[in-house]
Design a protein around this motif. Structure first.
Motif, PDB file in Angstrom:
ATOM      1  N   GLU A  48      -9.721 -13.745 -17.793  1.00  0.00           N
ATOM      2  CA  GLU A  48      -9.159 -14.486 -16.789  1.00  0.00           C
ATOM      3  C   GLU A  48      -8.617 -13.482 -15.411  1.00  0.00           C
ATOM      4  O   GLU A  48      -8.536 -13.906 -14.488  1.00  0.00           O
ATOM      5  CB  GLU A  48      -7.826 -15.177 -17.382  1.00  0.00           C
ATOM      6  CG  GLU A  48      -6.933 -16.117 -16.611  1.00  0.00           C
ATOM      7  CD  GLU A  48      -5.992 -16.745 -17.706  1.00  0.00           C
ATOM      8  OE1 GLU A  48      -5.858 -18.037 -17.569  1.00  0.00           O
ATOM      9  OE2 GLU A  48      -5.407 -16.094 -18.275  1.00  0.00           O
ATOM     10  N   GLY A  86     -12.781 -22.656 -14.325  1.00  0.00           N
ATOM     11  CA  GLY A  86     -11.740 -23.804 -14.668  1.00  0.00           C
ATOM     12  C   GLY A  86     -10.600 -23.103 -15.570  1.00  0.00           C
ATOM     13  O   GLY A  86      -9.526 -23.530 -15.636  1.00  0.00           O
ATOM     14  N   ARG A 115     -10.800 -26.610 -17.196  1.00  0.00           N
ATOM     15  CA  ARG A 115      -9.213 -26.357 -16.635  1.00  0.00           C
ATOM     16  C   ARG A 115      -8.340 -27.000 -17.568  1.00  0.00           C
ATOM     17  O   ARG A 115      -7.215 -26.494 -17.919  1.00  0.00           O
ATOM     18  CB  ARG A 115      -9.188 -26.768 -15.260  1.00  0.00           C
ATOM     19  CG  ARG A 115      -8.072 -26.413 -14.687  1.00  0.00           C
ATOM     20  CD  ARG A 115      -8.179 -26.403 -13.222  1.00  0.00           C
ATOM     21  NE  ARG A 115      -6.843 -26.091 -12.886  1.00  0.00           N
ATOM     22  CZ  ARG A 115      -6.454 -25.908 -11.466  1.00  0.00           C
ATOM     23  NH1 ARG A 115      -7.409 -25.886 -10.723  1.00  0.00           N
ATOM     24  NH2 ARG A 115      -5.323 -25.580 -11.251  1.00  0.00           N
ATOM     25  N   TYR A 116      -8.754 -28.164 -17.876  1.00  0.00           N
ATOM     26  CA  TYR A 116      -7.371 -29.045 -18.617  1.00  0.00           C
ATOM     27  C   TYR A 116      -7.615 -29.088 -20.289  1.00  0.00           C
ATOM     28  O   TYR A 116      -6.751 -29.352 -20.850  1.00  0.00           O
ATOM     29  CB  TYR A 116      -7.697 -30.436 -18.164  1.00  0.00           C
ATOM     30  CG  TYR A 116      -6.989 -30.694 -16.831  1.00  0.00           C
ATOM     31  CD1 TYR A 116      -5.754 -29.992 -16.351  1.00  0.00           C
ATOM     32  CD2 TYR A 116      -7.999 -30.861 -15.770  1.00  0.00           C
ATOM     33  CE1 TYR A 116      -5.611 -30.024 -15.005  1.00  0.00           C
ATOM     34  CE2 TYR A 116      -7.646 -30.822 -14.404  1.00  0.00           C
ATOM     35  CZ  TYR A 116      -6.411 -30.333 -14.128  1.00  0.00           C
ATOM     36  OH  TYR A 116      -6.096 -30.050 -12.705  1.00  0.00           O
ATOM     37  N   ARG A 138      -8.285 -24.083 -22.380  1.00  0.00           N
ATOM     38  CA  ARG A 138      -7.355 -23.004 -22.857  1.00  0.00           C
ATOM     39  C   ARG A 138      -6.798 -23.131 -24.167  1.00  0.00           C
ATOM     40  O   ARG A 138      -6.884 -22.257 -25.103  1.00  0.00           O
ATOM     41  CB  ARG A 138      -6.298 -22.977 -21.897  1.00  0.00           C
ATOM     42  CG  ARG A 138      -5.051 -21.935 -22.313  1.00  0.00           C
ATOM     43  CD  ARG A 138      -4.217 -21.950 -20.976  1.00  0.00           C
ATOM     44  NE  ARG A 138      -4.566 -21.215 -19.960  1.00  0.00           N
ATOM     45  CZ  ARG A 138      -4.509 -19.865 -19.689  1.00  0.00           C
ATOM     46  NH1 ARG A 138      -3.864 -19.059 -20.792  1.00  0.00           N
ATOM     47  NH2 ARG A 138      -4.938 -18.985 -18.732  1.00  0.00           N
ATOM     48  N   TYR A 146     -15.983 -27.743 -14.841  1.00  0.00           N
ATOM     49  CA  TYR A 146     -14.704 -27.077 -14.307  1.00  0.00           C
ATOM     50  C   TYR A 146     -13.550 -27.799 -14.817  1.00  0.00           C
ATOM     51  O   TYR A 146     -12.672 -27.085 -15.260  1.00  0.00           O
ATOM     52  CB  TYR A 146     -14.789 -26.920 -12.831  1.00  0.00           C
ATOM     53  CG  TYR A 146     -13.642 -26.877 -12.232  1.00  0.00           C
ATOM     54  CD1 TYR A 146     -13.212 -25.173 -12.005  1.00  0.00           C
ATOM     55  CD2 TYR A 146     -12.639 -27.672 -11.593  1.00  0.00           C
ATOM     56  CE1 TYR A 146     -12.200 -24.850 -11.153  1.00  0.00           C
ATOM     57  CE2 TYR A 146     -11.420 -27.270 -11.088  1.00  0.00           C
ATOM     58  CZ  TYR A 146     -11.189 -26.089 -10.798  1.00  0.00           C
ATOM     59  OH  TYR A 146     -10.022 -25.376 -10.248  1.00  0.00           O
ATOM     60  N   GLY A 165      -8.334 -21.267 -13.601  1.00  0.00           N
ATOM     61  CA  GLY A 165      -7.479 -22.125 -12.810  1.00  0.00           C
ATOM     62  C   GLY A 165      -7.787 -21.915 -11.332  1.00  0.00           C
ATOM     63  O   GLY A 165      -7.030 -21.879 -10.393  1.00  0.00           O
ATOM     64  N   HIS A 170      -9.727 -25.605  -6.829  1.00  0.00           N
ATOM     65  CA  HIS A 170     -10.824 -26.260  -6.718  1.00  0.00           C
ATOM     66  C   HIS A 170     -11.454 -26.401  -5.368  1.00  0.00           C
ATOM     67  O   HIS A 170     -12.881 -26.587  -5.381  1.00  0.00           O
ATOM     68  CB  HIS A 170     -10.516 -27.733  -7.292  1.00  0.00           C
ATOM     69  CG  HIS A 170      -9.809 -28.569  -6.685  1.00  0.00           C
ATOM     70  ND1 HIS A 170     -10.663 -29.639  -5.631  1.00  0.00           N
ATOM     71  CD2 HIS A 170      -8.582 -28.807  -6.540  1.00  0.00           C
ATOM     72  CE1 HIS A 170      -9.707 -30.301  -5.066  1.00  0.00           C
ATOM     73  NE2 HIS A 170      -8.270 -29.985  -5.393  1.00  0.00           N
TER      74      HIS A 170
END
Length: 142
Positions: free
Chosen positions: A41, A70, A16-17, A20, A12, A73, A76
């Motif tokens: 998305e 993730g 997420r970080y 993308r 995740y 977004g 969490h």
């Protein structure tokens, strides 16, 4: 279940970080365009909770469902809740099979396969009810 959550969080947060920028840059090499990415998305923003829960129950998908969560977004805490519910249910089923059957490997394999079929049927029914309720709610809003 805790191990499932820990592994899911690794995927995740990586998605997420890091996901993308990588997908937008290199996705074209695996047929993921920005338009397709935007559609996925948007879908996940609308249906991420049910997707995460059901994804935890299904073979192969359970290992991958953290990635779109993730990337989209997903909050969490919601991700953790639906991951724990789905993974907890699946771990409980497998634990019960092992506890009831004992050490007979052939029976464990047989009943595990039957459990997968049962979970797939349960998931299909859950999706059907979800889609029906979602369409009914949309029709009322119009």
């Amino acid at each position: 279940t805790a191990g499932s959550l820990a592994g899911a969080y690794l995927n995740y947060f990586a998605a997420r970080y890091l996901g993308r920028p990588l997908l937008l840059k290199y996705g074209k090499y695996v047929w993921i365009t920005e338009e397709k990415f935007a559609k996925v998305e948007t879908f996940f923003h609308k249906h991420g909770e049910i997707s995460t829960f059901i994804g935890r129950l299904l073979p192969v998908v359970r290992h991958l469902i953290s990635l779109p969560a993730g990337l989209a977004g997903m909050h969490h805490w919601k991700f953790a809740l639906y991951t724990l519910l789905g993974a907890g249910l699946w771990c409980t089923v497998l634990t019960l099979i092992g506890y009831i059957i004992g050490e007979n490997q052939e029976l464990i394999i047989k009943h595990s396969h039957q459990a997968v079929i049962g979970v797939v049927i349960f998931s299909a029914l859950l999706i059907t009810v979800y889609v029906w309720r979602h369409r009914r709610k949309s029709a009322r809003a119009e």
